[in-house]
Scaffold this active site. Sequence first.
Site, PDB file in Angstrom:
ATOM      1  N   LYS A   9       0.824  -1.211   0.000  1.00 18.03           N
ATOM      2  CA  LYS A   9       0.000   0.000   0.000  1.00 18.03           C
ATOM      3  C   LYS A   9       0.862   1.267   0.000  1.00 18.03           C
ATOM      4  O   LYS A   9       2.038   1.233   0.400  1.00 18.03           O
ATOM      5  CB  LYS A   9      -0.933  -0.042   1.216  1.00 18.03           C
ATOM      6  CG  LYS A   9      -1.913  -1.221   1.185  1.00 18.03           C
ATOM      7  CD  LYS A   9      -2.915  -1.158   2.322  1.00 18.03           C
ATOM      8  CE  LYS A   9      -3.920  -2.309   2.231  1.00 18.03           C
ATOM      9  NZ  LYS A   9      -4.991  -2.196   3.249  1.00 18.03           N
ATOM     10  N   TYR A  49     -12.443  -3.209  -3.583  1.00 17.80           N
ATOM     11  CA  TYR A  49     -13.039  -3.101  -2.249  1.00 17.80           C
ATOM     12  C   TYR A  49     -14.565  -3.014  -2.321  1.00 17.80           C
ATOM     13  O   TYR A  49     -15.190  -2.330  -1.511  1.00 17.80           O
ATOM     14  CB  TYR A  49     -12.441  -1.909  -1.501  1.00 17.80           C
ATOM     15  CG  TYR A  49     -11.024  -2.143  -0.997  1.00 17.80           C
ATOM     16  CD1 TYR A  49     -10.663  -3.340  -0.381  1.00 17.80           C
ATOM     17  CD2 TYR A  49     -10.049  -1.158  -1.113  1.00 17.80           C
ATOM     18  CE1 TYR A  49      -9.369  -3.561   0.082  1.00 17.80           C
ATOM     19  CE2 TYR A  49      -8.751  -1.362  -0.642  1.00 17.80           C
ATOM     20  CZ  TYR A  49      -8.418  -2.571  -0.032  1.00 17.80           C
ATOM     21  OH  TYR A  49      -7.142  -2.782   0.439  1.00 17.80           O
ATOM     22  N   PHE A  57     -16.144   4.218   6.507  1.00 18.53           N
ATOM     23  CA  PHE A  57     -14.713   4.526   6.408  1.00 18.53           C
ATOM     24  C   PHE A  57     -14.161   4.455   4.982  1.00 18.53           C
ATOM     25  O   PHE A  57     -12.997   4.762   4.747  1.00 18.53           O
ATOM     26  CB  PHE A  57     -13.895   3.619   7.343  1.00 18.53           C
ATOM     27  CG  PHE A  57     -13.997   2.144   7.024  1.00 18.53           C
ATOM     28  CD1 PHE A  57     -13.240   1.569   6.012  1.00 18.53           C
ATOM     29  CD2 PHE A  57     -14.858   1.319   7.749  1.00 18.53           C
ATOM     30  CE1 PHE A  57     -13.332   0.208   5.727  1.00 18.53           C
ATOM     31  CE2 PHE A  57     -14.965  -0.036   7.470  1.00 18.53           C
ATOM     32  CZ  PHE A  57     -14.196  -0.589   6.455  1.00 18.53           C
ATOM     33  N   ARG A  85      -1.556 -15.021   3.684  1.00 16.77           N
ATOM     34  CA  ARG A  85      -2.477 -14.388   4.649  1.00 16.77           C
ATOM     35  C   ARG A  85      -1.934 -14.523   6.068  1.00 16.77           C
ATOM     36  O   ARG A  85      -2.013 -13.595   6.864  1.00 16.77           O
ATOM     37  CB  ARG A  85      -3.870 -15.036   4.577  1.00 16.77           C
ATOM     38  CG  ARG A  85      -4.735 -14.581   3.429  1.00 16.77           C
ATOM     39  CD  ARG A  85      -5.241 -13.154   3.549  1.00 16.77           C
ATOM     40  NE  ARG A  85      -6.349 -12.974   4.472  1.00 16.77           N
ATOM     41  CZ  ARG A  85      -7.140 -11.909   4.490  1.00 16.77           C
ATOM     42  NH1 ARG A  85      -6.935 -10.909   3.636  1.00 16.77           N
ATOM     43  NH2 ARG A  85      -8.118 -11.807   5.355  1.00 16.77           N
ATOM     44  N   THR A  91      -6.405  -7.913  10.064  1.00 11.56           N
ATOM     45  CA  THR A  91      -6.605  -6.579   9.488  1.00 11.56           C
ATOM     46  C   THR A  91      -6.100  -5.454  10.394  1.00 11.56           C
ATOM     47  O   THR A  91      -5.391  -4.551   9.929  1.00 11.56           O
ATOM     48  CB  THR A  91      -8.107  -6.372   9.180  1.00 11.56           C
ATOM     49  OG1 THR A  91      -8.558  -7.479   8.389  1.00 11.56           O
ATOM     50  CG2 THR A  91      -8.344  -5.072   8.426  1.00 11.56           C
ATOM     51  N   ARG A 102       1.995  -7.110   9.268  1.00 12.53           N
ATOM     52  CA  ARG A 102       1.252  -6.025   9.927  1.00 12.53           C
ATOM     53  C   ARG A 102       1.665  -5.896  11.386  1.00 12.53           C
ATOM     54  O   ARG A 102       1.799  -4.789  11.907  1.00 12.53           O
ATOM     55  CB  ARG A 102      -0.255  -6.280   9.791  1.00 12.53           C
ATOM     56  CG  ARG A 102      -0.772  -6.020   8.374  1.00 12.53           C
ATOM     57  CD  ARG A 102      -2.198  -6.512   8.194  1.00 12.53           C
ATOM     58  NE  ARG A 102      -2.764  -6.127   6.901  1.00 12.53           N
ATOM     59  CZ  ARG A 102      -3.892  -6.628   6.410  1.00 12.53           C
ATOM     60  NH1 ARG A 102      -4.563  -7.545   7.081  1.00 12.53           N
ATOM     61  NH2 ARG A 102      -4.354  -6.220   5.241  1.00 12.53           N
ATOM     62  N   ASN A 112      -2.473  -0.402   6.936  1.00 14.47           N
ATOM     63  CA  ASN A 112      -1.889  -1.668   7.403  1.00 14.47           C
ATOM     64  C   ASN A 112      -0.944  -2.308   6.381  1.00 14.47           C
ATOM     65  O   ASN A 112      -0.845  -3.521   6.286  1.00 14.47           O
ATOM     66  CB  ASN A 112      -2.995  -2.635   7.847  1.00 14.47           C
ATOM     67  CG  ASN A 112      -4.038  -2.852   6.764  1.00 14.47           C
ATOM     68  OD1 ASN A 112      -3.846  -2.429   5.630  1.00 14.47           O
ATOM     69  ND2 ASN A 112      -5.119  -3.530   7.097  1.00 14.47           N
ATOM     70  N   HIS A 115      -2.021  -5.554   1.282  1.00 16.47           N
ATOM     71  CA  HIS A 115      -3.235  -6.322   1.007  1.00 16.47           C
ATOM     72  C   HIS A 115      -2.813  -7.720   0.570  1.00 16.47           C
ATOM     73  O   HIS A 115      -1.808  -7.876  -0.114  1.00 16.47           O
ATOM     74  CB  HIS A 115      -4.037  -5.678  -0.137  1.00 16.47           C
ATOM     75  CG  HIS A 115      -5.040  -6.630  -0.737  1.00 16.47           C
ATOM     76  ND1 HIS A 115      -6.282  -6.845  -0.174  1.00 16.47           N
ATOM     77  CD2 HIS A 115      -4.958  -7.475  -1.808  1.00 16.47           C
ATOM     78  CE1 HIS A 115      -6.922  -7.765  -0.881  1.00 16.47           C
ATOM     79  NE2 HIS A 115      -6.144  -8.164  -1.878  1.00 16.47           N
ATOM     80  N   GLU A 126      -8.359 -11.409  -8.425  1.00 16.91           N
ATOM     81  CA  GLU A 126      -7.508 -10.244  -8.138  1.00 16.91           C
ATOM     82  C   GLU A 126      -6.248 -10.219  -9.013  1.00 16.91           C
ATOM     83  O   GLU A 126      -5.819  -9.153  -9.450  1.00 16.91           O
ATOM     84  CB  GLU A 126      -7.145 -10.220  -6.649  1.00 16.91           C
ATOM     85  CG  GLU A 126      -8.371  -9.944  -5.777  1.00 16.91           C
ATOM     86  CD  GLU A 126      -8.063  -9.878  -4.286  1.00 16.91           C
ATOM     87  OE1 GLU A 126      -6.911 -10.124  -3.878  1.00 16.91           O
ATOM     88  OE2 GLU A 126      -9.003  -9.569  -3.528  1.00 16.91           O
TER      89      GLU A 126
END
Length: 159
Positions: A9, A49, A57, A85, A91, A102, A112, A115, A126
Amino acid sequence: MERTLILIKPNAIQRGIMGDIVTRFERKGLRIAGLKMMFLTDEILAEHYAHLVQRPFYPYLKASMQAGPVVACCLEGAEAVETVRQMVGVTNSRKALPGTIRGDFSMSGEQNVVHASDSVENAIIEINRFFKEGELFDYECAVTHFEYGGEETLKYFGK
Ligand code: IDP
Ligand code: MG
């Protein structure tokens, strides 16, 4: 071989930890099948998303994901989706365990750092969302037989 999608990110790129994140996956033994920097449009973000666009948010999430470019990375390996993951952590980074990306690099539930696809089905969707034909690479890796056992090589690589 199973593939999964990660996005590094904009907050991670700003903080100069892009390399640390890529290194974690490399050290683990996940193969990089594709890697590129890109700016996320409103359209691709709303699609990516879609499960969150109605949440209060979302405007903050959108702004944070468009604060700069992201790095999209397709990783490959046995059970890559679940493994990645686990490496990323939950999250909310404050709750993510030490040792996860994270957990080690972030204090935030929103910013965070990374993704990761959450299922094999979503990973396929994706990867196709972020990579065009010709941007993913199949290549022989000389150390595969040292990274996986004989039984695993047969099961996951078919040789
Ligand atoms: P994930 O990234 O762990 O799969 P998702 O629920 O798919 O989590 O949410 C996508 C992203 O949206 C999160 O990584 C985080 O950046 C942001 N997000 C999720 N829940 C919240 C929230 O309650 N407040 C602010 N941002 C959130
Ligand atoms: Mg998610």
